[in-house]
Design a protein around this motif. Structure first.
Motif, PDB file in Angstrom:
ATOM      1  N   ILE A 114       0.862  -1.184   0.000  1.00 36.01           N
ATOM      2  CA  ILE A 114       0.000   0.000   0.000  1.00 36.01           C
ATOM      3  C   ILE A 114       0.895   1.229   0.000  1.00 36.01           C
ATOM      4  O   ILE A 114       1.794   1.342   0.841  1.00 36.01           O
ATOM      5  CB  ILE A 114      -0.906   0.020   1.241  1.00 36.01           C
ATOM      6  CG1 ILE A 114      -1.688  -1.286   1.364  1.00 36.01           C
ATOM      7  CG2 ILE A 114      -1.848   1.220   1.199  1.00 36.01           C
ATOM      8  CD1 ILE A 114      -2.237  -1.540   2.749  1.00 36.01           C
ATOM      9  N   ASP A 133       0.093  -2.199  -4.812  1.00 35.77           N
ATOM     10  CA  ASP A 133      -1.221  -2.776  -5.102  1.00 35.77           C
ATOM     11  C   ASP A 133      -2.318  -1.729  -4.944  1.00 35.77           C
ATOM     12  O   ASP A 133      -3.308  -1.734  -5.690  1.00 35.77           O
ATOM     13  CB  ASP A 133      -1.516  -3.926  -4.130  1.00 35.77           C
ATOM     14  CG  ASP A 133      -0.559  -5.087  -4.274  1.00 35.77           C
ATOM     15  OD1 ASP A 133      -0.979  -6.151  -4.754  1.00 35.77           O
ATOM     16  OD2 ASP A 133       0.618  -4.937  -3.896  1.00 35.77           O
ATOM     17  N   ILE A 134      -2.156  -0.839  -3.953  1.00 34.63           N
ATOM     18  CA  ILE A 134      -3.195   0.105  -3.559  1.00 34.63           C
ATOM     19  C   ILE A 134      -2.525   1.437  -3.261  1.00 34.63           C
ATOM     20  O   ILE A 134      -1.447   1.481  -2.671  1.00 34.63           O
ATOM     21  CB  ILE A 134      -3.938  -0.411  -2.303  1.00 34.63           C
ATOM     22  CG1 ILE A 134      -4.657  -1.730  -2.616  1.00 34.63           C
ATOM     23  CG2 ILE A 134      -4.908   0.629  -1.755  1.00 34.63           C
ATOM     24  CD1 ILE A 134      -5.051  -2.514  -1.383  1.00 34.63           C
ATOM     25  N   ARG A 135      -3.189   2.556  -3.648  1.00 34.11           N
ATOM     26  CA  ARG A 135      -2.660   3.898  -3.387  1.00 34.11           C
ATOM     27  C   ARG A 135      -3.691   4.723  -2.625  1.00 34.11           C
ATOM     28  O   ARG A 135      -4.802   4.936  -3.127  1.00 34.11           O
ATOM     29  CB  ARG A 135      -2.310   4.604  -4.713  1.00 34.11           C
ATOM     30  CG  ARG A 135      -1.071   4.043  -5.365  1.00 34.11           C
ATOM     31  CD  ARG A 135      -0.985   4.396  -6.842  1.00 34.11           C
ATOM     32  NE  ARG A 135      -2.036   3.749  -7.622  1.00 34.11           N
ATOM     33  CZ  ARG A 135      -2.036   2.442  -7.936  1.00 34.11           C
ATOM     34  NH1 ARG A 135      -1.054   1.665  -7.545  1.00 34.11           N
ATOM     35  NH2 ARG A 135      -3.033   1.930  -8.633  1.00 34.11           N
ATOM     36  N   ILE A 136      -3.315   5.158  -1.433  1.00 34.35           N
ATOM     37  CA  ILE A 136      -4.148   6.053  -0.633  1.00 34.35           C
ATOM     38  C   ILE A 136      -3.442   7.400  -0.605  1.00 34.35           C
ATOM     39  O   ILE A 136      -2.287   7.490  -0.189  1.00 34.35           O
ATOM     40  CB  ILE A 136      -4.368   5.509   0.786  1.00 34.35           C
ATOM     41  CG1 ILE A 136      -5.047   4.127   0.720  1.00 34.35           C
ATOM     42  CG2 ILE A 136      -5.195   6.481   1.621  1.00 34.35           C
ATOM     43  CD1 ILE A 136      -5.261   3.472   2.061  1.00 34.35           C
ATOM     44  N   VAL A 165      -3.835   0.975 -15.148  1.00 35.32           N
ATOM     45  CA  VAL A 165      -4.676   1.607 -14.130  1.00 35.32           C
ATOM     46  C   VAL A 165      -5.562   2.727 -14.674  1.00 35.32           C
ATOM     47  O   VAL A 165      -6.519   3.118 -14.005  1.00 35.32           O
ATOM     48  CB  VAL A 165      -3.838   2.140 -12.950  1.00 35.32           C
ATOM     49  CG1 VAL A 165      -3.085   1.015 -12.273  1.00 35.32           C
ATOM     50  CG2 VAL A 165      -2.882   3.233 -13.385  1.00 35.32           C
ATOM     51  N   TYR A 187      -7.713  10.737  -8.461  1.00 36.27           N
ATOM     52  CA  TYR A 187      -8.683   9.720  -8.042  1.00 36.27           C
ATOM     53  C   TYR A 187      -9.716   9.488  -9.144  1.00 36.27           C
ATOM     54  O   TYR A 187     -10.032   8.342  -9.488  1.00 36.27           O
ATOM     55  CB  TYR A 187      -9.372  10.155  -6.749  1.00 36.27           C
ATOM     56  CG  TYR A 187     -10.519   9.255  -6.350  1.00 36.27           C
ATOM     57  CD1 TYR A 187     -10.281   8.011  -5.772  1.00 36.27           C
ATOM     58  CD2 TYR A 187     -11.838   9.647  -6.580  1.00 36.27           C
ATOM     59  CE1 TYR A 187     -11.337   7.180  -5.421  1.00 36.27           C
ATOM     60  CE2 TYR A 187     -12.898   8.822  -6.237  1.00 36.27           C
ATOM     61  CZ  TYR A 187     -12.640   7.588  -5.654  1.00 36.27           C
ATOM     62  OH  TYR A 187     -13.684   6.761  -5.318  1.00 36.27           O
ATOM     63  N   GLY A 190      -8.320   7.389 -11.886  1.00 35.93           N
ATOM     64  CA  GLY A 190      -7.981   6.011 -11.545  1.00 35.93           C
ATOM     65  C   GLY A 190      -6.559   5.810 -11.071  1.00 35.93           C
ATOM     66  O   GLY A 190      -6.163   4.677 -10.787  1.00 35.93           O
ATOM     67  N   THR A 193      -6.441   4.955  -5.477  1.00 38.20           N
ATOM     68  CA  THR A 193      -7.474   4.030  -5.018  1.00 38.20           C
ATOM     69  C   THR A 193      -8.463   4.712  -4.096  1.00 38.20           C
ATOM     70  O   THR A 193      -9.674   4.512  -4.185  1.00 38.20           O
ATOM     71  CB  THR A 193      -6.823   2.862  -4.258  1.00 38.20           C
ATOM     72  OG1 THR A 193      -5.749   2.323  -5.023  1.00 38.20           O
ATOM     73  CG2 THR A 193      -7.837   1.773  -3.961  1.00 38.20           C
ATOM     74  N   ARG A 194      -7.925   5.531  -3.179  1.00 38.22           N
ATOM     75  CA  ARG A 194      -8.756   6.163  -2.162  1.00 38.22           C
ATOM     76  C   ARG A 194      -8.123   7.485  -1.745  1.00 38.22           C
ATOM     77  O   ARG A 194      -6.899   7.568  -1.607  1.00 38.22           O
ATOM     78  CB  ARG A 194      -8.877   5.244  -0.941  1.00 38.22           C
ATOM     79  CG  ARG A 194      -9.798   5.756   0.151  1.00 38.22           C
ATOM     80  CD  ARG A 194      -9.606   4.994   1.448  1.00 38.22           C
ATOM     81  NE  ARG A 194      -9.741   3.552   1.290  1.00 38.22           N
ATOM     82  CZ  ARG A 194      -9.508   2.689   2.289  1.00 38.22           C
ATOM     83  NH1 ARG A 194      -9.111   3.137   3.478  1.00 38.22           N
ATOM     84  NH2 ARG A 194      -9.655   1.391   2.085  1.00 38.22           N
TER      85      ARG A 194
END
Length: 270
Positions: A114, A133-136, A165, A187, A190, A193-194
């Motif tokens: 993350i 895998d994930i981007r905040i 992505v 965001y 895309g 992620t959040r």
């Protein structure tokens, strides 16, 4: 391991902190080497169930350090093949050079990664974040596929990862223009992620949630996604290396660097 990147493991979560706050965690040779080494060390780390990437200070990563741009302006590229941290250096058996590996190593890890992103994620910094895998991200984060601004092409897995992505036309527009994108637009496109006003805290909370799941199931799920995701990666990375090799040190690339450093309009040759 270099103190440029600090790895701390607690309760199944590895925090990987880029530790060059005075330079907004910009990528010089030592930073390239340290990030890749940190990622490599986690491949066999016992008990790690999730990884959180974070930049110390005001930014996640502001991209290439000006020392490397200075070398490019002088026609010296990014260093000798055997220099520590030369982003263009290849290792036997890899599909990446070092510049690509600092992004791709997070995809190679068996556990989820993350990225907690704030401040700036420019050029190489954006590409490192895309390796997670994930981007905040904080809504005020500035994102840019910055390479064309410096007369380069994305060569740190960026063309491959962007195409996975965001829509193809979006990837092209961001790359051709090198424009800055705020967190909210990132965001919507895309890239993120959040959104969060506290990305590090939320990334750690998500990491704890993942770490509480069956590690075999989580790793198996990442393996399945990776199998689909990695198709044609080697060929695309080789193409990135060839294309940027054609640009580094070329008259127009040197002019891009000099014009930006001298704060004037560039004079390109067609």
């Amino acid at each position: 391991m270099s103190d440029r990147v600090i790895v701390t493991i607690n309760d199944g979560i590895a925090e990987v902190r880029f530790n060059r706050a005075d330079k907004r965690n910009a990528l010089d040779r030592e930073q390239f080497a340290a990030i890749a080494e940190a990622g490599e060390s986690l491949k066999t780390a016992d008990g790690v169930r999730a990884v959180v990437l974070v930049g110390d200070g005001e930014s996640f990563c502001a991209g290439l350090d000006f020392s490397i741009f200075g070398d490019m302006a002088g026609g010296n590229g990014a260093g000798g093949e055997n220099d520590r941290g030369n982003p263009g250096a290849m290792e036997d058996g890899r599909i990446t050079h070092l510049g690509q590996q600092v992004c791709w190593v997070w995809e190679e890890l068996p556990m989820p990664v993350i990225a907690a992103v704030h401040g700036h994620a420019l050029g190489g910094g954006l590409q490192i974040a895309l390796g997670a895998d994930i981007r905040i991200a904080h809504p005020d984060t500035k994102w840019s596929v910055r390479e064309v601004h410096w007369g380069l092409v994305p060569d740190m897995t960026g063309t491959f990862m962007l195409s996975k992505v965001v829509r193809q036309d979006v990837a092209r527009e961001l790359t051709y223009t090198a424009r800055m994108v705020g967190g909210r637009e990132a965001y919507d496109l895309g890239l993120v992620t959040r959104l969060s006003d506290t990305p590090y805290e939320d990334a750690m909370a998500l990491a704890r949630e993942i770490a509480g799941r069956s590690p075999g199931a989580v790793r198996g799920a990442k393996t399945a996604f990776k199998h689909l995701f990695d198709e044609s990666a080697a060929e695309q990375f080789e193409l990135e290396r060839r294309l940027i090799g054609e640009q580094i040190g070329s008259p127009n690339q040197v002019e891009s660097v000099m014009a930006n450093m001298e704060k004037r309009a560039p004079n390109f040759a067609d």
